[in-house]
Design a protein around this motif. Sequence first.
Motif, short mmCIF file in Angstrom:
data_model
loop_
_atom_site.label_atom_id
_atom_site.label_comp_id
_atom_site.label_asym_id
_atom_site.label_seq_id
_atom_site.Cartn_x
_atom_site.Cartn_y
_atom_site.Cartn_z
N MET A 109 -4.67 0.93 9.37
CA MET A 109 -6.27 0.90 9.59
C MET A 109 -7.02 0.86 8.33
SD MET A 109 -6.88 4.11 12.15
CE MET A 109 -5.91 3.89 13.92
N ILE A 110 -6.28 1.49 7.17
CA ILE A 110 -7.07 1.49 5.81
C ILE A 110 -6.24 1.12 4.68
CG2 ILE A 110 -8.26 3.22 4.39
CD1 ILE A 110 -8.99 5.07 6.53
N GLU A 111 -6.79 0.03 3.99
CA GLU A 111 -5.96 -0.39 2.86
C GLU A 111 -6.75 -0.01 1.55
OE1 GLU A 111 -3.61 -4.15 4.57
OE2 GLU A 111 -5.83 -4.25 4.31
N ALA A 112 -6.08 -0.20 0.24
CA ALA A 112 -6.74 -0.06 -0.81
C ALA A 112 -8.26 -0.75 -1.06
CB ALA A 112 -5.80 -0.52 -1.95
N ASP A 113 -9.32 0.08 -1.69
CA ASP A 113 -10.51 -0.52 -1.95
C ASP A 113 -11.16 -1.07 -0.54
OD1 ASP A 113 -9.90 -0.42 -4.81
OD2 ASP A 113 -8.86 -2.51 -4.63
N ASP A 114 -10.86 -0.54 0.61
CA ASP A 114 -11.64 -0.55 1.70
C ASP A 114 -12.82 0.03 1.85
OD1 ASP A 114 -10.20 -2.25 3.10
OD2 ASP A 114 -9.30 -0.77 4.40
N HIS A 115 -13.90 -0.42 2.38
CA HIS A 115 -15.12 0.53 2.63
C HIS A 115 -15.08 0.79 4.16
CE1 HIS A 115 -17.28 -0.30 -1.28
NE2 HIS A 115 -16.46 -0.98 -1.61
#
Length: 245
Positions: free
Chosen positions: A28-34
């Motif tokens: 669901m969430i990766e590095a530098d995601d907003h």
Amino acid sequence: MFESKKQKQYTVQKIRQTVGKAINQYNMIEADDHILVAVSGGKDSLALLEILSCRRKALPIHYHIHAAHVITEDVPYQIDVDWLSDFCNKLDVKLHLIHTKANLETAGNKKPCFACSRNRRKELFKLTNELGIKKLAFGHHLDDAVETLVMNMAQHANISSIPAQLEMFDGKIQVIRPLIFLTNSEMKHYALIMGFPSLKRECPYEDHTIRYKAREIVEQMTELNPKARINLFNSMNKIDFEYLP
């Protein structure tokens, strides 16, 4: 029931780990995601915002969190915006307040609750797009998914629910639900431990009749089999098409 400090810490850790499991399993969430978190003011959305904020402090990667609350001016429903603003400041999360109107008089045969909910989602999608954010997080949990499954089967004659993640608008927005492996009971427990106030006040238009009925059905099935709730949830990934009409 009295809980020691150690017991509370264990519960908090376990719930946060379960959120992490869902995030990792569905990527669901990766590095530098907003990520834009939809905050209604209820316990689930407050917990989601707090957990995502605390989680990023302990990870080797960083991601950005925004919070959004939709204020529908022509609906007699409100939350403590000052408390929410202070809460977001403490979490280092930017809060976006959206002022809109549901225009209930033009909703036709649609119930006010449906029209208002649809308008809130529309405003959230619009803000997500305007901010250039791809991921929109909702605080739906396992019980929401199971109740929706029962409702859709009974009301709409189809097997569908709320997925852990869903790409919309040709992939421009990805809806994510990090609480999907947690039950309503666990979320209530977490909110109690964290001392979240009840920001959300019931709207006089809100109609829970169908969902309450679905919840009663799930409770009845749970009386027959304590694992019924989780079994219903897991059944959505185990559909034997050859044994269906």
